[in-house]
Design an enzyme around this catalytic site. Sequence first.
Site, PDB file in Angstrom:
ATOM      1  CG  HIS A 152      -2.112  -0.908   1.034  1.00  0.00           C
ATOM      2  ND1 HIS A 152      -2.704  -1.585   2.066  1.00  0.00           N
ATOM      3  CD2 HIS A 152      -2.805  -1.266  -0.079  1.00  0.00           C
ATOM      4  CE1 HIS A 152      -3.713  -2.304   1.603  1.00  0.00           C
ATOM      5  NE2 HIS A 152      -3.795  -2.125   0.317  1.00  0.00           N
TER       6      HIS A 152
ATOM      7  NE  ARG B 242      -4.085  -8.973  -7.854  1.00  0.00           N
ATOM      8  CZ  ARG B 242      -3.660  -7.883  -8.494  1.00  0.00           C
ATOM      9  NH1 ARG B 242      -4.131  -6.689  -8.133  1.00  0.00           N
ATOM     10  NH2 ARG B 242      -2.777  -7.980  -9.465  1.00  0.00           N
TER      11      ARG B 242
ATOM     12  NE  ARG C  20      -8.144 -13.439  -8.272  1.00  0.00           N
ATOM     13  CZ  ARG C  20      -6.837 -13.200  -8.144  1.00  0.00           C
ATOM     14  NH1 ARG C  20      -6.003 -13.583  -9.103  1.00  0.00           N
ATOM     15  NH2 ARG C  20      -6.374 -12.560  -7.090  1.00  0.00           N
TER      16      ARG C  20
ATOM     17  CD  GLU D 240      -5.043 -19.131 -11.796  1.00  0.00           C
ATOM     18  OE1 GLU D 240      -4.127 -18.332 -11.510  1.00  0.00           O
ATOM     19  OE2 GLU D 240      -6.179 -19.077 -11.270  1.00  0.00           O
TER      20      GLU D 240
ATOM     21  CG  ASN E 270       1.764 -13.494 -12.236  1.00  0.00           C
ATOM     22  OD1 ASN E 270       2.204 -13.168 -13.335  1.00  0.00           O
ATOM     23  ND2 ASN E 270       1.343 -12.612 -11.357  1.00  0.00           N
ATOM     24  CG  ASP E 271      -0.696 -19.018  -9.675  1.00  0.00           C
ATOM     25  OD1 ASP E 271       0.367 -18.775  -9.070  1.00  0.00           O
ATOM     26  OD2 ASP E 271      -1.816 -18.900  -9.153  1.00  0.00           O
TER      27      ASP E 271
ATOM     28  NE  ARG F  87       6.387 -15.305  -9.616  1.00  0.00           N
ATOM     29  CZ  ARG F  87       5.756 -14.151  -9.828  1.00  0.00           C
ATOM     30  NH1 ARG F  87       6.269 -13.256 -10.643  1.00  0.00           N
ATOM     31  NH2 ARG F  87       4.619 -13.893  -9.224  1.00  0.00           N
TER      32      ARG F  87
ATOM     33  CB  CYS G 165      -5.244 -10.773 -15.648  1.00  0.00           C
ATOM     34  SG  CYS G 165      -5.492 -12.412 -14.938  1.00  0.00           S
TER      35      CYS G 165
END
Length: 613
Positions: free
Chosen positions: A196, A303, A339, A437, A460-461, A471, A508
């Site tokens: 944040h 998200r 999502r 994914e 990413n996944d 990662r 995404c």
Amino acid sequence: MSSRESISIFGVSASPGIVIGPVLFLGRRRFRRPDHRCLDVSEVGVEVERFQGVVDRVEEQLREIRQQFISSLDGYASIIDSHLLMLRDRMLYDRTIAIIEQEKKDAEWALDIALNEAREIFSQIDDPYLRERVHDVEQVAERVFRLLAGRTEDKFAAIDKKVIIAARDFAPEDILRMRNDQVLGFFTEKGGETSHTAIVARTLGIPAVVGAEEAVRQVVDGETVVLDGISGRIILSPSREQLDQYYEHQRQYRQYSEQVALYAHLSPETPDGLKVRVEANIEMVEEAIQAISYGAGGIGLFRSEYHYLGRSKLPDEGLLFEVYRNILTAISPFAVTIRTLDIGGDKLPAGDKGGEANPALGLRAIRLSLRDPLMFKTQLRALLRASVYGNLRIMFPMIASMGEVLAVKGYLAEVMAELAGQKIPFNEQVPIGIMIEVPGAVSIADVLAKEVDFFSIGTNDLIQYALAIDRGNENVAHMYEPFHPAVLRMIRQVVEAGHEAGIEVGMCGEMAGDMSCLPVLLGLGLDQLSMNSMAIPYVKRMIRHSIAEEAEQLAASIFRCASSREVYDLLGEYLPRHYPDEFGPGGIRTLRKSGGLRTVADNKQGMDRARIL
């Protein structure tokens, strides 16, 4: 300039921009009392009251900050509100009191134990965006530690000239207080690009580098510093040559940024007619306006997990409905893809805190939702009720089988029937999609495409699962490779399956906002790309300088490559020739993630050094 030799250190790019000036070092001190002690039975009640009193004072401070900046929070009041909730959350508040009472430890010691337990819980979260929420917990705890130690000074009161400030960490509330001409930028030891603190810095346009532990360790108060928020580089005590070089970089960046800004609200269309929808990934309603200002054509990924974390109980339907209605109203008429819950069950208020041996492959995402129908249907009810307030699309994560898709559609039908019976309005035709994914979903993409309205590839996944790479494990992180031929072939297979079924295929994951990947993705035929908001105008500019036919030829050439090395070699020739402003000599290079710049050459060197840049 200092007489010592210059030191160049890289951290994590948090907010772009190049600034040069003297540094004000606010210290690395953590407010911990070294003499932790066990309590006598007679002292326990007094110590609990001392802790509670300090928490009351911190709460009062946060409310005062909120009130002070209420007219200029740019919608980020919810971050301060979340810190207020964390103050009383069971992970910190209740657990600290329990340790004081049960283990007879003083408040500082008890809070330290509770904070470490919270860190362990967050470390098991697979999604990096959610994992970095632990920084909020740490920042709230640090405020409590400071008052427990009797420290009440205002660390910003002494700033009376233009400076770059450095410290162990800053809370989002601290960044709000930097909104003046005196603070040129900042760098910290702690933090990540999706924290944040970083989000607020980007919104306010304050150049920043986080996670720069060595820079904070070695900085000398008052010395000249170069802070490059584009690449994440910090130069302590720069030489005259480095200063001249960075003054020129600063000029070039400003000029390039001014040019790019002109593309924010232009159509993302190539000169030969290929249109690609460019959207934003966000996690808070407050980010929506910023996304639109950067030219987002909608929200490609909202998200929903943020509203489930750091709570003593699951959010109810009313709270979720308000959140979803607010984001849809703010973005209307643009589409918002929300999502459904994508975390593990042990991260929920009522979850099993025992943990799993491999949480990334365990009970998470859609598996968790199907395991807990009441929780899942509560979220679906909130989504459907909100659907009449805008252009909603619902997306389900980590789908691996047709059985899961059919089960999801079954619950959706149940909720629709309940709402209809209660005469509660909702959009009966709300589009539903799934994230691709998991390699298993890639293999049956042609079958899955017949049951949904769109695909969104979560790279990413997908990369982690396809290449068996974590990662977060430094021993194998260098093997996380977006340009691995297997990954590129999977993306092609999903696009072809989706288009054969007549549905949209988007992306995404991080690849979507990586400018070095863009020509390849255009050549593969992606319909939509969703990314960090700040990347949008840069990506739009590249799209408008791309030729679809050339991108298709590039993609065809890449599929003749047998290794990532060959792909990089090919792109190393293609990108500077077709995009000289970004990749040519003196070009701005490539925007990755939230602003960090890397060249294709950098990536090739990274492979040589066995680490990802």
